[in-house]
Design a protein around this motif. Structure first.
Motif, PDB file in Angstrom:
ATOM      1  N   PHE A  50       0.836  -1.341  -0.018  1.00 47.83           N
ATOM      2  CA  PHE A  50       0.074   0.185   0.041  1.00 47.83           C
ATOM      3  C   PHE A  50       0.892   1.374  -0.061  1.00 47.83           C
ATOM      4  CE2 PHE A  50      -4.526   0.222   0.643  1.00 47.83           C
ATOM      5  CZ  PHE A  50      -4.964   1.694   0.505  1.00 47.83           C
ATOM      6  N   SER A  51       2.124   1.046   0.023  1.00 43.90           N
ATOM      7  CA  SER A  51       2.997   2.208   0.404  1.00 43.90           C
ATOM      8  C   SER A  51       3.277   3.053  -0.947  1.00 43.90           C
ATOM      9  CB  SER A  51       4.248   1.972   0.904  1.00 43.90           C
ATOM     10  OG  SER A  51       5.014   0.899   0.114  1.00 43.90           O
ATOM     11  N   GLY A  52       3.115   2.137  -2.252  1.00 45.82           N
ATOM     12  CA  GLY A  52       3.576   2.653  -3.484  1.00 45.82           C
ATOM     13  C   GLY A  52       5.097   2.386  -3.891  1.00 45.82           C
ATOM     14  N   THR A 525      12.417 -13.310 -13.371  1.00 48.91           N
ATOM     15  CA  THR A 525      11.122 -12.695 -12.824  1.00 48.91           C
ATOM     16  C   THR A 525      11.468 -11.042 -12.508  1.00 48.91           C
ATOM     17  OG1 THR A 525      12.082 -13.234 -10.440  1.00 48.91           O
ATOM     18  CG2 THR A 525      10.502 -14.862 -11.746  1.00 48.91           C
ATOM     19  N   MET A 526      12.783 -10.688 -12.911  1.00 47.16           N
ATOM     20  CA  MET A 526      12.975  -9.302 -12.547  1.00 47.16           C
ATOM     21  C   MET A 526      11.853  -8.245 -13.110  1.00 47.16           C
ATOM     22  SD  MET A 526      15.546  -7.503 -11.453  1.00 47.16           S
ATOM     23  CE  MET A 526      16.986  -8.245 -11.872  1.00 47.16           C
ATOM     24  N   ILE A 527      11.456  -8.546 -14.074  1.00 48.99           N
ATOM     25  CA  ILE A 527      10.450  -7.521 -14.604  1.00 48.99           C
ATOM     26  C   ILE A 527       9.113  -7.331 -13.815  1.00 48.99           C
ATOM     27  CG2 ILE A 527       9.292  -8.985 -16.159  1.00 48.99           C
ATOM     28  CD1 ILE A 527       9.892  -5.652 -16.620  1.00 48.99           C
ATOM     29  N   TYR A 528       8.927  -8.533 -13.228  1.00 45.64           N
ATOM     30  CA  TYR A 528       7.469  -8.597 -12.352  1.00 45.64           C
ATOM     31  C   TYR A 528       7.588  -7.616 -11.147  1.00 45.64           C
ATOM     32  CZ  TYR A 528       6.241 -12.538 -15.374  1.00 45.64           C
ATOM     33  OH  TYR A 528       5.909 -13.334 -16.366  1.00 45.64           O
ATOM     34  N   TYR A 529       8.791  -7.445 -10.618  1.00 40.65           N
ATOM     35  CA  TYR A 529       8.841  -6.906  -9.238  1.00 40.65           C
ATOM     36  C   TYR A 529       8.830  -5.277  -9.926  1.00 40.65           C
ATOM     37  CZ  TYR A 529      11.050 -10.755  -6.949  1.00 40.65           C
ATOM     38  OH  TYR A 529      11.243 -12.057  -6.443  1.00 40.65           O
ATOM     39  N   ARG A 530       9.205  -4.931 -10.918  1.00 46.17           N
ATOM     40  CA  ARG A 530       9.003  -3.620 -11.270  1.00 46.17           C
ATOM     41  C   ARG A 530       7.677  -3.155 -11.763  1.00 46.17           C
ATOM     42  NH1 ARG A 530      14.474  -4.528 -14.179  1.00 46.17           N
ATOM     43  NH2 ARG A 530      15.919  -3.273 -13.098  1.00 46.17           N
ATOM     44  N   GLN A 531       7.105  -4.419 -12.175  1.00 44.89           N
ATOM     45  CA  GLN A 531       5.556  -3.770 -12.892  1.00 44.89           C
ATOM     46  C   GLN A 531       4.834  -3.906 -11.253  1.00 44.89           C
ATOM     47  OE1 GLN A 531       5.319  -7.180 -15.284  1.00 44.89           O
ATOM     48  NE2 GLN A 531       5.596  -6.059 -17.092  1.00 44.89           N
ATOM     49  N   LEU A 532       5.013  -4.717 -10.514  1.00 47.78           N
ATOM     50  CA  LEU A 532       4.220  -4.934  -9.291  1.00 47.78           C
ATOM     51  C   LEU A 532       4.433  -3.467  -8.247  1.00 47.78           C
ATOM     52  CD1 LEU A 532       4.766  -8.585  -8.172  1.00 47.78           C
ATOM     53  CD2 LEU A 532       2.464  -7.480  -9.010  1.00 47.78           C
ATOM     54  N   THR A 533       5.802  -2.982  -8.478  1.00 40.22           N
ATOM     55  CA  THR A 533       6.020  -1.809  -7.805  1.00 40.22           C
ATOM     56  C   THR A 533       5.078  -0.539  -8.598  1.00 40.22           C
ATOM     57  OG1 THR A 533       8.345  -2.358  -7.393  1.00 40.22           O
ATOM     58  CG2 THR A 533       7.901  -0.008  -7.313  1.00 40.22           C
ATOM     59  N   ARG A 534       5.148  -0.751  -9.765  1.00 45.65           N
ATOM     60  CA  ARG A 534       4.412   0.322 -10.528  1.00 45.65           C
ATOM     61  C   ARG A 534       2.561   0.293 -10.156  1.00 45.65           C
ATOM     62  NH1 ARG A 534       2.494   0.451 -16.954  1.00 45.65           N
ATOM     63  NH2 ARG A 534       1.059   2.308 -16.492  1.00 45.65           N
ATOM     64  N   LEU A 535       2.435  -0.958  -9.912  1.00 47.83           N
ATOM     65  CA  LEU A 535       0.632  -0.995  -9.752  1.00 47.83           C
ATOM     66  C   LEU A 535       0.613  -0.685  -8.266  1.00 47.83           C
ATOM     67  CD1 LEU A 535      -0.185  -4.280 -11.504  1.00 47.83           C
ATOM     68  CD2 LEU A 535      -0.971  -2.149 -12.209  1.00 47.83           C
ATOM     69  N   SER A 536       1.633  -0.846  -7.278  1.00 45.35           N
ATOM     70  CA  SER A 536       1.438  -0.430  -6.051  1.00 45.35           C
ATOM     71  C   SER A 536       1.590   1.157  -5.932  1.00 45.35           C
ATOM     72  CB  SER A 536       2.623  -0.951  -5.284  1.00 45.35           C
ATOM     73  OG  SER A 536       2.669  -0.378  -3.945  1.00 45.35           O
ATOM     74  N   GLY A 537       2.207   1.731  -6.661  1.00 45.29           N
ATOM     75  CA  GLY A 537       2.189   3.132  -6.924  1.00 45.29           C
ATOM     76  C   GLY A 537       0.814   3.520  -7.222  1.00 45.29           C
ATOM     77  N   ILE A 538       0.321   3.103  -8.357  1.00 49.34           N
ATOM     78  CA  ILE A 538      -1.154   3.437  -8.937  1.00 49.34           C
ATOM     79  C   ILE A 538      -2.278   3.134  -7.590  1.00 49.34           C
ATOM     80  CG2 ILE A 538      -2.777   2.731 -10.433  1.00 49.34           C
ATOM     81  CD1 ILE A 538      -0.535   1.997 -12.393  1.00 49.34           C
ATOM     82  N   LEU A 539      -2.064   1.976  -6.942  1.00 47.96           N
ATOM     83  CA  LEU A 539      -3.028   1.743  -6.019  1.00 47.96           C
ATOM     84  C   LEU A 539      -2.950   2.815  -4.902  1.00 47.96           C
ATOM     85  CD1 LEU A 539      -5.346  -0.099  -4.519  1.00 47.96           C
ATOM     86  CD2 LEU A 539      -3.307  -1.085  -3.473  1.00 47.96           C
ATOM     87  N   ALA A 540      -1.690   3.009  -4.469  1.00 46.18           N
ATOM     88  CA  ALA A 540      -1.643   4.286  -3.234  1.00 46.18           C
ATOM     89  C   ALA A 540      -2.241   5.684  -3.794  1.00 46.18           C
ATOM     90  CB  ALA A 540      -0.310   4.390  -2.910  1.00 46.18           C
ATOM     91  N   PHE A 541      -1.667   5.828  -4.975  1.00 52.17           N
ATOM     92  CA  PHE A 541      -2.452   7.126  -5.670  1.00 52.17           C
ATOM     93  C   PHE A 541      -3.946   7.125  -5.712  1.00 52.17           C
ATOM     94  CE2 PHE A 541      -3.692   9.248  -9.747  1.00 52.17           C
ATOM     95  CZ  PHE A 541      -3.557  10.402  -9.497  1.00 52.17           C
ATOM     96  N   MET A 542      -4.347   6.080  -6.320  1.00 44.74           N
ATOM     97  CA  MET A 542      -5.891   6.166  -6.389  1.00 44.74           C
ATOM     98  C   MET A 542      -6.640   6.032  -5.187  1.00 44.74           C
ATOM     99  SD  MET A 542      -7.170   3.891  -9.914  1.00 44.74           S
ATOM    100  CE  MET A 542      -6.437   4.153 -11.459  1.00 44.74           C
ATOM    101  N   ALA A 543      -5.998   5.204  -4.411  1.00 43.38           N
ATOM    102  CA  ALA A 543      -6.808   5.082  -2.923  1.00 43.38           C
ATOM    103  C   ALA A 543      -6.918   6.483  -2.206  1.00 43.38           C
ATOM    104  CB  ALA A 543      -6.051   4.237  -2.079  1.00 43.38           C
ATOM    105  N   ASP A 544      -5.718   7.230  -2.359  1.00 44.16           N
ATOM    106  CA  ASP A 544      -5.748   8.441  -1.717  1.00 44.16           C
ATOM    107  C   ASP A 544      -6.880   9.411  -2.501  1.00 44.16           C
ATOM    108  OD1 ASP A 544      -4.221   8.574   0.609  1.00 44.16           O
ATOM    109  OD2 ASP A 544      -2.192   9.106  -0.601  1.00 44.16           O
ATOM    110  N   ILE A 545      -6.723   9.365  -3.712  1.00 40.49           N
ATOM    111  CA  ILE A 545      -7.668  10.509  -4.357  1.00 40.49           C
ATOM    112  C   ILE A 545      -9.522   9.659  -4.161  1.00 40.49           C
ATOM    113  CG2 ILE A 545      -8.571  10.876  -6.840  1.00 40.49           C
ATOM    114  CD1 ILE A 545      -6.067  12.373  -6.114  1.00 40.49           C
ATOM    115  N   THR A 546      -9.622   8.471  -4.123  1.00 38.39           N
ATOM    116  CA  THR A 546     -10.998   8.045  -3.792  1.00 38.39           C
ATOM    117  C   THR A 546     -11.298   8.448  -2.294  1.00 38.39           C
ATOM    118  OG1 THR A 546     -10.410   6.169  -5.487  1.00 38.39           O
ATOM    119  CG2 THR A 546     -12.185   5.899  -3.604  1.00 38.39           C
ATOM    120  N   MET A 547     -10.590   8.153  -1.352  1.00 33.52           N
ATOM    121  CA  MET A 547     -10.825   8.569  -0.013  1.00 33.52           C
ATOM    122  C   MET A 547     -11.009  10.162   0.141  1.00 33.52           C
ATOM    123  SD  MET A 547      -8.650   5.948   2.485  1.00 33.52           S
ATOM    124  CE  MET A 547      -7.105   6.184   1.396  1.00 33.52           C
TER     125      MET A 547
END
Length: 771
Positions: A50-52, A525-547
């Motif tokens: 959730f940290s981004g 599996t290197m690329i997956y860590y980076r892609q998941l980091t990107r999605l983590s950032g999107i989740l944190a961003f959208m969660a803040d905007i939504t709340m």
């Protein structure tokens, strides 16, 4: 006063004070039970997601769960033995309960005391060992797994361990460990259901007679249902609301939810008749009591813990839920994948194993992938409990997604085995699992509510680095302290959100490769860590905007909450898969499972995020979130078809990969057991394939043209008579055919199915002597 301090005071008094006032208005009303539920348990890896910017090095630093020598010996011996004592068909059709020998063995070998410390006579097993045992038992029989699972999950033993008085522990724990006491815990009310905090069951503090003396106690009334083990319990855990209208305990009139231990034979305790949970045949039923007097010493933890029951339940629920249902459903999934993978190789249509058809291949690969991901979640979540965590949000995600994966796996399995699966009988290895799948979906919080209300609703508050702290600051009694704390937290929150928004936009424009990794990930599996980091950032961003945009109304926007919860859950599942791959030593034969599972997680998370943007109540904000998060449009595709074939090949042949992926399956040795028959038939099906290919080639060449025996049943005999195959090859086909016919056999019964004895009078229609 320094300039910085003067500026901060100006900001605090002119801006933050206004925002704090608006923040308090936007906060949804929260009862004390809701507050305790949100604050219960601990926050673990989900907070990183959730940290981004999750710290992947931290994930890889968590130790891989392992069994002690004693735990491994128990799994290899006692667990195997108790599985051998149980026949699924007899339990669900004839006995309608575990056989007495199994019950006795469970008690003697302390299956009911796995979580009880050794000092009280229990086994003192780790959470991982507990999970391994339940997973293995679930591959044999549901009643067996549930009967062991429940006493080791949320219930009297766990509550006593954490909150019991020394006298209660010394008396009850040894008796629970040895099976002298069979526990049940009564929480669910017909009028409250999944809203357990709303239970109407109540007790009133009063004086009464106990063992010939007048003592201070409680007069309690309750009406509960769905109580597992209630029909056979000797010790009833009970949750109710306690009131003290006469002030016998103090000034507080409504004391709150309280947990007590009540012997079954206590005067006034009523155990009702039995529920019938979808042929699972574990003991389950209602319990009632009307103004039953009990001394205050019945309260778990004694009178000092009166009113603390909800906190106790919330703190203990996470650990039990993290193990019980994920483990039992992974067991069911492993059984389905192992047996159906073999069946797809044994069963042929159009002269080809059904697993070679692309349609079946797609479904079987999906089954294997979901099983791999579910097992990874089970292991990592149990490992968290062993690290001392009480992961409330993680346990909710594990419960929901593992049980939903199991539903998908068993449904897919039934599609593959077709008519074999829909006709019940002792040779049907999957029918009961299909019937029982909704049980896991329903218990310990219905899945619909878990997804739409709990995962993000609790996760956003607990996992976010600032939200809960801001809420606590806003509720401070001292207005000066409240404003000071809120001002500091709010502007830190603004900086956090701004950084996440900028990183989200940058990664959307430039790709996930902008993120650097601090740990040595496997190149594949290197690329997956980076892609998941990107999605983590999107989740944190959208969660803040939504709340920020919805405030307290988000509590009612369950579809938005559910989708954001799906994103958090997919990030967690992907983390578990990556961790499992590393823990297993980067086994190359698992890579297809890993790639497909991770690509599916990325695709599903992206879908949930885009749907959130598309359905956001404020269209302008929804568009803004989509443009910042996905400026070039969708980034992730569904897994490629090319991954399916290698997955299916691993599942359709004996070998180390299949054994490792389904390591928790109980494999019976009795030749008439359907699972044993499948294991034997798979070996001979593969051995016979070269001979079968030789016959098919002769058939293509017209050697058997127009001959009446040139059919699927008789062609082997024809080829032997024409000297196209040797006696040894013919014998191999004969053995293969016998085993195949046993596997595809469908049971039949006398016409009067209303007679229970009919189910035990089965005519075997297999023609075993025909090659």
């Amino acid at each position: 006063m320094p300039l910085f301090q003067r500026l901060r005071n100006w900001r605090k008094n002119t801006i933050s004070a206004y925002i704090l006032k608006a923040f308090k208005k936007a906060l949804p009303p929260m009862s004390s039970t809701e507050k305790e539920a949100i604050e219960a348990g601990t926050v673990w890896w989900e907070a990183e997601l959730f940290s981004g910017r999750p710290d992947w090095q931290k994930l890889m630093g968590y130790p891989a769960p392992s069994l002690s020598a004693q735990e491994q010996a128990f799994l290899d011996n006692e667990v195997q033995q108790v599985c051998a004592l149980v026949n699924d068909w007899e339990v669900t059709t004839q006995d309608l309960d575990l056989p007495e020998a199994a019950w006795q063995y469970i008690k003697e070998k302390k299956f009911l005391g796995m979580i009880i410390p050794v000092q009280y006579g229990g086994l003192g097993f780790s959470a991982f060992a507990h999970s391994e045992v339940i997973t293995r038992l679930s591959t044999r029989n549901s009643a067996l797994a549930v009967s062991v699972m429940v006493p080791n999950s949320l219930g009297p033993a766990e509550l006593l361990i954490h909150y019991g008085t020394p006298e209660q522990k010394n008396h009850y724990l040894p008796r629970l460990a040895s099976g002298q006491e069979i526990p049940a815990f009564a929480l669910t009310s017909p009028w409250a259901g999944s809203d357990a905090a709303a239970i109407p069951d109540s007790g009133v503090v009063c004086k009464g007679l106990w063992e010939g003396e007048e003592v201070l106690g409680m007069r309690v009334s309750w009406d509960k249902r769905y109580i597992t083990l209630a029909p056979v319990c000797t010790l009833l855990g009970l949750a109710f609301r306690l009131y003290d209208p006469d002030g016998l305990l103090g000034e507080q009139k409504e004391i709150g939810i309280t947990c007590a231990l009540v012997p079954r034979d206590h005067h006034g305790v009523e155990i009702g008749r039995r529920h019938f949970p979808l042929n699972a045949m574990f003991m389950n039923g209602p319990t009632r009591g009307k103004e039953v007097f009990m001394p205050l010493s019945f309260i778990i933890g004694g009178p000092a813990m009166a009113g603390q029951g909800w906190r106790m339940l919330m703190e203990c629920l996470a650990a039990g839920r993290a193990i019980s249902l994920p483990s039992s459903n992974v067991g069911m999934s492993q059984l389905a994948v192992r047996t159906v993978g073999a069946y797809a190789r044994i069963r042929t249509q159009f002269n080809l194993p059904v697993g070679r058809f692309e349609g079946v291949e797609e479904v079987l690969a999906r089954m294997g992938t979901n099983m791999y991901a579910s097992n990874a979640v089970r292991i990592m979540t149990a490992g968290a409990v062993d690290l001392g965590e009480k992961p409330s949000v993680v346990s909710s995600m594990a419960k929901y997604h593992v049980t939903e994966h199991a539903r998908s796996i068993v449904n897919d399995a039934m599609d593959i085995i077709g008519g074999k699966g829909i006709c019940l009988g002792p040779s049907n290895f999957l029918g009961r699992a299909y019937q029982q799948i909704p049980i896991g979906i329903t218990v310990e919080g219905a899945n619909i509510l878990t997804r739409s209300l709990i995962i993000f609703g609790q996760g956003a508050i607990r996992c976010h680095p600032y939200i809960l702290k801001e809420m606590q600051a806003a509720q401070e009694a001292d207005p000066v302290t409240s404003l000071d704390s809120f001002d500091r937290l709010f502007w830190q929150h603004i900086g956090f959100s701004t950084r996440n928004g900028l990183r989200t936009l940058a990664s959307g424009l430039l790709g996930a490769r902008i993120f650097t990794l601090r740990h040595q990930a496997a190149p594949e599996t290197m690329i997956y860590y980076r892609q998941l980091t990107r999605l983590s950032g999107i989740l944190a961003f959208m969660a803040d905007i939504t709340m920020l945009a919805m405030g307290g109304s988000l509590k009612r926007r369950e579809k938005i909450s559910a989708r954001l919860g799906d994103v958090l859950a997919r990030l967690y599942i992907a983390s578990c898969v990556l961790k499992q791959y590393e823990n297993n030593g980067r086994q190359q034969d698992e890579l297809s499972f890993v790639h497909k599972a991770l690509q599916q997680c990325l695709f599903d998370a992206q879908t949930a995020l885009l749907q959130t943007c598309r359905n956001f109540p404020n269209r302008a904000i929804g568009l803004l979130m989509r443009l910042v998060s996905f400026p070039w449009g969708a980034s992730f595709s569904a897994p490629a078809d090319a991954l399916d074939s290698p997955i299916c090949e691993q599942l359709m042949q004996p070998g180390s990969t299949r054994d490792r992926l389904t390591a928790n399956c109980y494999l019976p040795t009795h030749p008439e057991d359907p699972v044993s028959a499948i294991e034997q038939a798979l070996v001979y099906a593969i051995k016979a394939e070269p001979v079968e290919a030789k016959i098919r080639q002769d058939e293509k060449n017209g050697l058997f043209k127009n001959h009446p025996d040139a059919n699927v049943r008789d062609i082997a005999r024809l080829a032997f008579d024409m000297n196209r195959i040797s006696a040894e090859e013919y014998e191999l086909l004969a053995i293969r055919n016998r085993l195949r016919d046993t596997v595809i056999h469908v049971d039949d019964f006398p016409k009067d199915l209303r007679n229970p004895a009919a189910f035990m009078n089965i005519r075997n229609t297999c023609q075993g002597d025909r090659p």
